[in-house]
Write an enzyme that holds these catalytic residues in place. Structure first.
Site, PDB file in Angstrom:
ATOM      1  N   GLY C 168       0.822  -1.196   0.000  1.00 54.68           N
ATOM      2  CA  GLY C 168       0.000   0.000   0.000  1.00 54.68           C
ATOM      3  C   GLY C 168       0.859   1.250   0.000  1.00 54.68           C
ATOM      4  O   GLY C 168       1.900   1.295  -0.637  1.00 54.68           O
ATOM      5  N   GLY C 169       0.393   2.262   0.749  1.00 55.35           N
ATOM      6  CA  GLY C 169       1.106   3.530   0.799  1.00 55.35           C
ATOM      7  C   GLY C 169       2.546   3.385   1.237  1.00 55.35           C
ATOM      8  O   GLY C 169       3.407   4.177   0.857  1.00 55.35           O
ATOM      9  N   GLY C 403      21.302   9.568 -32.485  1.00 58.24           N
ATOM     10  CA  GLY C 403      20.790  10.213 -31.288  1.00 58.24           C
ATOM     11  C   GLY C 403      21.377   9.625 -30.023  1.00 58.24           C
ATOM     12  O   GLY C 403      21.621  10.339 -29.042  1.00 58.24           O
ATOM     13  N   ALA C 404      21.640   8.341 -30.055  1.00 58.55           N
ATOM     14  CA  ALA C 404      22.183   7.699 -28.868  1.00 58.55           C
ATOM     15  C   ALA C 404      23.592   8.218 -28.575  1.00 58.55           C
ATOM     16  O   ALA C 404      23.985   8.353 -27.425  1.00 58.55           O
ATOM     17  CB  ALA C 404      22.197   6.185 -29.053  1.00 58.55           C
TER      18      ALA C 404
END
Lengths: 496, 173, 513
Positions: C168-169, C403-404
């Site tokens: 949970g949290g 781009g890499a």
């Protein structure tokens, strides 16, 4: 026609081996410098090195056009293909002939005929040479397979028509296994060769692999140089060969030898070649196939007969008449070849590539080492993993084995893992020492695939534990100094 | 508070189990045998390990967490070092664990020349799933268990590294 | 003998009853699950006798009459290898380690102290989640912890060690910290548990498949490091701490070892296969560059196409980001970009210089990648490198395409030094791809297209895809012999020791999250 120069279309130890004999015969040798191995050891043994390293997009050893073009360009008389690569490709001798280059090996026709399993088998049958019972023609359905298997009797071997060298083969021990095995074998053959046609052959359990070295000239003279025993194999790859075989009597030797000559006669074979037989436990022999080239394991034959096979190949290629007569060939002593491969025996003989950091081979009278490597050379994955062949001789088999042990304990190779620990173990295994072994030796007789010293595992555990403790100790008590931020950096940080 | 730093008994699991006892941070007994152990660094990473006066040549190949690989006399040994607590924990957890999906990895580097099954297909233990070629040797990669192919991680003609994941087989319920 | 005067008598009594709380039954409960107790964990993690517990005697809200002290969490401070560290350890034996408001306050107290004093904080997590009985007070407790996590982020190293459930949290505090450690088979993290999954989606799923250590270490990447047992997990925490500074002003600790040479540098050039398309293990390259045995890989099973980790170079800590050619050819994909970007930012926040070992054929193509926003995720790595002001050096081992190449700390993105090995290929794309596009027409018209293609590829390599073109134009500072890589890097990092780069004044950048 006398050969004055040879293009050696191969690399590594066999290139060096061929160059050695060529040099003795006063023949000039040419070798390739390829981009794969620009620093290869074999280049030191060539009279002329042809640099093809710019052609990174071809493998020169398998490129017929490039070989022919080179031979013509440098006016080289002959091409020796060694083993592997193009050595059993019938198109190379054919192209050589067309361009007036001498091919050091058999005729294109002989390579073609003997390279085809079906044709070779037919030839053997026609000449009354025993072969394993098998299917007539190819098998395409399970029903056909069942019928043939019933006729031949189990166990049988399923073989992909298109397969070879142990690929696409499956053993079926009983009828109930056939449907699954047939499915697996055809699936595999389909995936591998895009051809799922099968052959069926009688399967011999635990056979011995015996092969005969033959020499023939272009004038119809044929002799054999006795047998080699190559039963120590892993997945159809030979690891250790010896000559002669402990399994053959003189009588049997003569009988099988005669069959070897017979099949060669039938194809008008010339040059050096090897006829392979299986020997079952009743000492029946069956023709398997023929290798139409010089074999990796040829040195064991050379050591016991004193014949230089490469020299004979060259002489035959220049049309000479074979001077050796069958009666001249005498067995002298025993020879064992250990193939030291760059393989990790413990990891199922997985290739182990990299820098040979150290290679020390002892200098002994009874040791011949054929190798394309030395300290500082690199084993790469593009070629086979053979690092060195240790050929060890002795007056008797026992003496040879004793000499093997001595060589093994004095040989060191570091940087890559090798099959040396395997051979150490073989030399300790009773079945081998007694000469009583078959192709199932590794699975049946060998306790484990590598040799271990006494207390070795204790030593290993001690080292492992010490290493672990050192690390734990470092993590637990390591003292790290502080690195102060310099005044310069601090002033920048504060003022911004 | 109870101190754990004083662990004295370790189990090294590999091909064979080895028990090691530590005293004062040093090797004391191995497999309950008190022997003279001596480990000496000779050069670079090479060690001479003396066990009962017999010398062995060793190298440390790798150490990751509690997994150590060493090479002694040219043979490789993989060990997982477990403390007393670790061994107990392992016993406890393996008892509780059920059937697990079996993951097969490449035993050696090479090229996948054929994939013989499809995802979801039933396979038997020992049935070949792929064929891996390395240095002109073909190796059948077989299914380790009966079950269904849950996932194929590689395709035909793909180059694989040692230990790369090849396929998963789900034994089902 | 205890001093039995009045004020001391009570003091001793209290201490004794606290000790009595940790009886055999207490230990047996956790041991039965194959787990250690909070007490043992702290004992194992901290230097002997150094731990001081604070707030030991608090009791849960509304249950002051309860016998047990502590409200299910032990908090305090002490030293690890002599370095001051704050710790909190949740105690599963007490109300399932559930987080009540007192429990939460204790954690926040040490969080605040750690931040104020500039020391790392380690949380040992083993908790069933919010304490339902306390309602919103428990939730507010979480909120306070998260708030402190965020305030401390980038100021002090925060490490979460998940040794049991975190549901949970509770998972968001670990998520906000710098590193998450998990133990195989006994630790779990998930936002909604198997029961909820069953109820809402009617799917059967095991704890292990939903949030086990293995899943988080491989698939989700939530766990940075996983171990076989708790002892080694805690050892791993100690080891990681040895690479980290105590706060964002200090430098990372320096080792004092002399035996650090990694050995045989000439092997470096042999690690790369002849065929530029064949894989190799970049970890082998790292081992031969950094100090012997000093490489500590992080998240090694997640996004394996990129390798990240801490190491020492000449005894000083560096962070390493390396493309891994043996997995997906070292392509950058969504997961690899996220993994590396987070690591780069951590190093930048804590003054750890960065070394990039580059062999990248490009970004991973495909529908999955595009539809899942490789554009934004790839930009994270770009942003992280561009933003980082710590010393940052790139060595191009082999491929540096398109781009890499830009992303992997290229010169014009602020890389302080860009070195390249002679095997490097710096280009917009790889030879095969480039030839296909550039020579489409010739290839279509050729009689022997295959041969022409091979020739063109070779020409492209000769004329374009090599390090020399980039070197001659200044995009690479120096082409170096692989064998001298270590020495070149030691010198370059020494030069950069006092590097200072001004970041523009702003509240914070707008990272492409």
């Amino acid at each position: 026609m006398k050969i004055n120069s040879i293009l050696i279309a191969n690399r590594g130890e066999i290139a060096i081996r061929i160059a050695r004999t060529a040099k003795q015969m006063g023949i000039k040798t040419y070798m390739f410098l390829s981009h794969h191995e620009p620093n290869a050891l074999h280049l030191n043994h060539a009279d002329e090195v042809i640099d093809v390293s710019d052609n990174t997009y071809i493998n020169v050893y398998t490129n017929i056009d490039k070989l022919i073009e080179t031979a013509l360009k440098y006016k080289i008389d002959a091409i020796h293909p060694g083993y592997g690569f193009l050595s059993e490709n019938p198109y190379l001798p054919r192209e050589c002939e067309r361009n007036n280059i001498i091919f050091i090996g058999p005729s294109s026709k002989a390579i073609y005929e003997m390279g085809n399993k079906g044709m070779a088998r037919d030839k053997a049958l026609k000449n009354n040479i025993p072969v394993l019972q098998g299917s007539e023609g190819v098998i395409n359905t399970l029903a056909e397979a069942e019928e043939t298997a019933k006729f031949i009797g189990y166990p049988i071997m399923l073989k992909a028509v298109a397969g070879g060298g142990g690929k696409g083969m499956r053993v079926v021990h009983k009828k109930s296994e056939l449907p699954l095995m047939f499915k697996l074998a055809t699936n595999e053959a389909k995936a591998l060769f895009d051809n799922d046609s099968m052959l069926i052959e009688k399967y011999v359990e635990n056979p011995r692999h015996i092969e005969f070295q033959v020499l023939g000239d272009k004038h119809g003279n044929l002799i054999h140089l006795f047998e080699r025993e190559c039963s120590i194999q892993r997945k159809h790859q030979k690891l250790l060969e010896e000559a002669p075989s402990a399994a053959l009597t003189d009588e049997l030797r003569e009988k099988i030898g005669a069959d070897a000559i017979k099949i060669c006669k039938a194809t008008s074979y010339y040059s050096a070649g090897t006829v392979e037989f299986l020997l079952d436990d009743q000492l029946n022999h069956y023709f398997m196939e023929m290798n139409t080239r010089i074999q990796v394991e040829h040195p064991v034959t050379e050591e016991i007969t004193g014949v230089d096979i490469v020299e004979q190949q060259i002489k035959i290629a220049q049309d000479e008449v074979l001077q050796l007569k069958q009666d001249d060939i005498k067995l002298n002593g025993w020879a064992i070849e250990l193939r030291v491969n760059a393989e990790d025996v413990q990891a199922g003989f997985a290739p182990s590539t990299g820098l040979v950091e150290l290679m020390e081979i002892p200098n002994k009278k009874y040791l011949r080492c054929d190798s394309g490597y030395q300290t500082g050379k690199v084993v790469i994955s593009s070629f086979d993993s053979l690092v060195a062949k240790l050929i060890i001789t002795g007056k008797t088999r026992n003496q040879a084995i004793k000499n093997c042990r001595s060589v093994l304990s004095d040989t060191t190779i570091k940087g890559v893992k090798t099959t040396l620990p395997f051979f150490k173990q073989v030399m300790q295994t009773p079945a081998f020492v007694q000469g009583n072994y078959t192709t199932s030796f590794i699975e049946k007789d060998l306790a484990q695939s590598f040799f271990q010293e006494d207390d070795e595992i204790i030593a290993a555990a001690a080292l492992a534990m010490e290493t672990y403790l050192k690390e734990q100790n470092l993590i637990n008590t390591g003292k790290f100094g502080d690195k102060q931020v310099s005044a310069w950096a601090m002033s920048k940080k504060i003022k911004g | 508070m109870k101190l754990l730093h004083s662990t004295k008994n370790y189990t090294l699991t590999g091909e064979k189990k080895v028990n090691v006892q530590i005293r004062d941070g040093k090797l004391h007994k191995i497999n309950n045998r008190k022997a003279a152990f001596e480990i000496e660094l000779i050069e670079n990473d090479e060690y001479v390990i003396k066990v009962n006066e017999k010398s062995h040549l060793g190298q440390v190949v790798s150490l990751k967490q509690n997994e150590v690989t060493v090479m002694v006399n040219g043979n490789t040994y993989n060990f997982t070092v477990e403390t007393e607590l670790g061994s107990k924990r392992k016993e406890k957890l393996t008892k509780d664990a059920g059937k697990k999906v079996s993951k097969t990895t490449a035993p050696l580097p090479g090229e996948i020349v054929a994939v013989l099954v499809t995802e979801g297909q039933e396979v038997h233990k020992g049935e070949p799933v792929m064929i891996l070629e390395a240095m002109k040797m073909q190796n059948e990669i077989i299914s380790p268990i009966n079950g269904k192919i849950k996932a194929l991680h590689v395709k035909s003609e793909e180059t694989v590294m040692k230990d790369q994941a090849l396929f998963d087989v789900d034994p089902g319920k | 003998m205890n001093d039995n005067r009045i004020p001391f008598k009570r003091f001793h009594m209290r201490n004794e009853s606290l000790q009595a709380q940790y009886n055999e039954k207490y230990f047996a409960k956790q041991h039965a699950k194959g787990k250690l107790t909070a007490v043992e964990r702290i004992d194992f993690l901290m230097d002997e006798g150094s731990f001081r517990e604070i707030d030991a005697f608090v009791k849960p809200l509304g249950r002051e009459s309860q016998k047990e002290y502590g409200d299910g969490v032990i908090v305090g401070y002490g030293t690890i290898n002599g370095r001051k560290v704050f710790v909190y350890a949740q105690d599963f034996t007490f109300m399932g380690g559930s987080l009540g408001s007192v429990h939460a306050n204790k954690i926040q107290k040490v969080q605040k102290m750690a931040l104020k004093m500039g020391h790392p904080i380690v949380g040992l997590i083993d908790s069933g989640g919010a304490r339902i009985q306390e309602g919103v007070a428990s939730l507010a407790g979480y909120a306070g912890i998260f708030m402190q996590n965020v305030k401390s982020s980038g100021v002090i190293p925060q490490i979460s060690v998940i040794l049991g459930p975190a549901a949970g949290g509770a998972v968001y505090s670990p998520a906000l910290t710098d590193f998450r450690f998990m133990t195989r088979d006994t630790s779990y993290m998930f936002v909604t548990g198997p029961e909820v999954v069953k109820e809402v989606l009617n799917e059967d799923v095991t704890f292990e498949d939903l949030g086990g250590a293995e899943v988080h270490a491989t698939e989700s990447g939530v766990a940075d490091l996983i171990f076989n047992d708790e002892e080694h997990t805690l050892m791993g925490v100690k080891k990681l701490l040895s690479y980290l500074p105590s706060n964002n002003v200090e430098n990372a600790p320096v080792n004092q070892d002399e035996d650090i040479e990694p050995g045989k540098p000439e092997k470096l050039s042999l690690l790369l296969p002849d065929d530029a398309n064949k894989p190799y293990d970049v970890a082998d390259v790292i081992q031969l560059i950094v100090d012997k045995g000093s490489f500590y890989e992080i998240a090694e099973n997640h996004a394996q196409n990129i390798v990240i980790g801490m190491a020492r170079l000449n005894n000083e800590v560096i962070g390493i980001v390396a493309n891994q050619p043996k997995v997906l050819a070292g392509c950058l994909d969504i997961n690899a970009s996220k993994k590396a970007a987070r690591f780069v930012r951590f190093c930048d926040a804590f003054n750890i210089p960065l070394l990039v070992l580059e062999d990248v054929p490009g970004f991973m193509p495909g529908k999955y990648q595009e539809q899942n926003a490789i554009i934004m995720h790839g930009a994270k790595l770009l942003y992280a490198f561009a933003e980082a002001t710590v010393p940052k050096i790139t060595v191009i081992l082999r491929k540096a395409f398109g781009g890499a190449y830009i992303v992997m700390n290229s010169k014009n993105m602020g890389g302080d030094f860009n070195f390249a090995w002679p095997t490097a290929q710096v280009a917009v794309m790889g030879p095969e791809g480039a030839v296909k596009i550039l020579n489409r027409k010739e290839l279509a018209e050729s009689h022997s297209p295959e041969e022409l293609r091979r020739q063109l590829v070779a020409d492209y390599k000769e004329n374009v895809a090599n390090p020399y073109v980039a070197d001659e134009k200044g995009y690479i500072d120096e082409v170096i012999d692989p064998a001298e890589t270590r020495q070149v890097l030691i010198n370059a990092f020494a030069l950069l020791e006092n590097k200072f780069e001004q970041s523009p004044t702003r509240k914070h950048g707008n990272m492409p999250l």
